[in-house]
Enzyme design. Sequence first.
Site, mmCIF file in Angstrom:
data_model
loop_
_atom_site.group_PDB
_atom_site.id
_atom_site.type_symbol
_atom_site.label_atom_id
_atom_site.label_comp_id
_atom_site.label_asym_id
_atom_site.label_seq_id
_atom_site.Cartn_x
_atom_site.Cartn_y
_atom_site.Cartn_z
ATOM 1 N N TYR A 121 0.753 -1.104 -0.025
ATOM 2 C CA TYR A 121 -0.087 -0.012 -0.083
ATOM 3 C C TYR A 121 0.896 1.321 0.027
ATOM 4 C CZ TYR A 121 -4.228 -2.884 0.944
ATOM 5 O OH TYR A 121 -5.194 -3.786 0.713
ATOM 6 N N LYS A 168 4.376 -14.284 5.219
ATOM 7 C CA LYS A 168 4.495 -15.459 4.026
ATOM 8 C C LYS A 168 5.974 -15.343 3.604
ATOM 9 C CE LYS A 168 2.495 -18.000 0.861
ATOM 10 N NZ LYS A 168 1.610 -18.894 0.894
ATOM 11 N N ASP A 200 -2.050 -17.315 4.277
ATOM 12 C CA ASP A 200 -2.986 -18.116 3.941
ATOM 13 C C ASP A 200 -3.589 -19.315 4.264
ATOM 14 O OD1 ASP A 200 -0.535 -19.338 3.649
ATOM 15 O OD2 ASP A 200 -0.692 -19.823 1.480
ATOM 16 N N ASP A 224 -5.729 -5.732 6.165
ATOM 17 C CA ASP A 224 -6.691 -5.543 5.910
ATOM 18 C C ASP A 224 -7.648 -6.745 5.473
ATOM 19 O OD1 ASP A 224 -8.400 -3.558 4.703
ATOM 20 O OD2 ASP A 224 -7.265 -3.498 2.834
ATOM 21 N N ASP A 228 -10.999 -8.019 7.812
ATOM 22 C CA ASP A 228 -12.074 -8.247 6.909
ATOM 23 C C ASP A 228 -12.597 -9.498 7.227
ATOM 24 O OD1 ASP A 228 -11.984 -5.440 6.356
ATOM 25 O OD2 ASP A 228 -12.582 -5.726 4.305
HETATM 26 MG MG MG Z 1 -10.252 -2.909 4.037
#
Ligand code: MG
Length: 327
Positions: A121, A168, A200, A224, A228
């Site tokens: 990001y 990872k 994962d 993120d 969620d």
């Molecule tokens: Mg989000």
Amino acid sequence: MTHEIAVIPGDGIGQEVTPAAVEVLEAIETVDFEFVEGDAGDAVKAETGTALPEATAALAADADATLFGAAGETAADVILPLRQVVGSFANVRPAVAYPALDAVQPDTDLVFIRENTEGVYKGIESEITDGVTTCTRVITEEASEKIAEFGFDYARQNGFDDVTIAHKANVMQKTDGLFLETAERVGADLDAEYDTALMDALAMHLVMHPEDYGVVVCPNLAGDMLSDLAAGLVGGLGLLPSANVGEENALFEPVHGSAPDIAGEGIANPSAMVLSAAMLLDHLGYDEEGDRVREAVETVLDEGPRTPDLGGDGSTEEVTAAILDAL
Ligand code: MG
Ligand code: NAI
């Protein structure tokens, strides 16, 4: 001592739920607040050409903490710079299943500690040639150390035994290798208990056995997505608060957006926003007051009234009034 709080309601239901959080903070008689309000989002962009006016950014920079509702289409233009303005390096996202509600996984009690400044990001993307693009993933020792220290500290202060470091590093050997190595060193230096997990596989385990986990420290994108995912386990965006914490400053916001489908109807669930205000109280050192607010929200989830997203027919105002009563 009076705490100055910047209040930025934004668009849509941000305008409807933010006043609920302010009312709740005003009702805490042991703490003095002064509220200063600023505009941000789609509406102010339509008027002035900018989604985050300088005056609003300055309010957030100067305040002791900021409450942000939600923005609409301009969300990225508002929240990303606001997070920078408050110097936020940690995004704290609790996902708790309340007994009164039918959560997919009723034993969920998780807190994601997400690195908030780098990873993919960072915004370094290129188009190499037609049909070929790249994104540069930035991981630094400094940011990894900061987020790991914050995560272990958070776990200790909030009574969590389990800290999991998500990574990872088997594939992204340099970047997540550094993240993992740094976080493990911080854990060892603090003599803290922790596990590491490939992100994962962790996603699968969180769906099946969230009760095995507590605090999860993650690089930016993983945090993120995993948070969620956990939001889905406890059912409903109307319940999830978050904090963007910096060295000196912090911003508190619900995880949800401006909800244009219900905006203006007076039926938005104010709980996520009120729980964000509870996190603000914790951050300023008023843990007991923060607990009181969470207990009041839980009482109302239990006894009603409830907004339509939770199957009730209560309004934002009725639920807010009930939370104030429970306080
Ligand atoms: Mg989000
Ligand atoms: P959203 O969170 O606004 O809404 C998703 C669904 O959840 C809708 O059906 C909505 O009615 C419901 N919902 C959300 N919060 C609720 C609440 N408090 N009470 C009851 N129901 C609630 O996400 P969506 O639809 O993806 O995005 C809508 C707008 O919000 C977009 O313009 C998006 O850019 C923006 N957005 C802004 C964010 C921010 O300001 N931090 C975060 C996410 C989206």
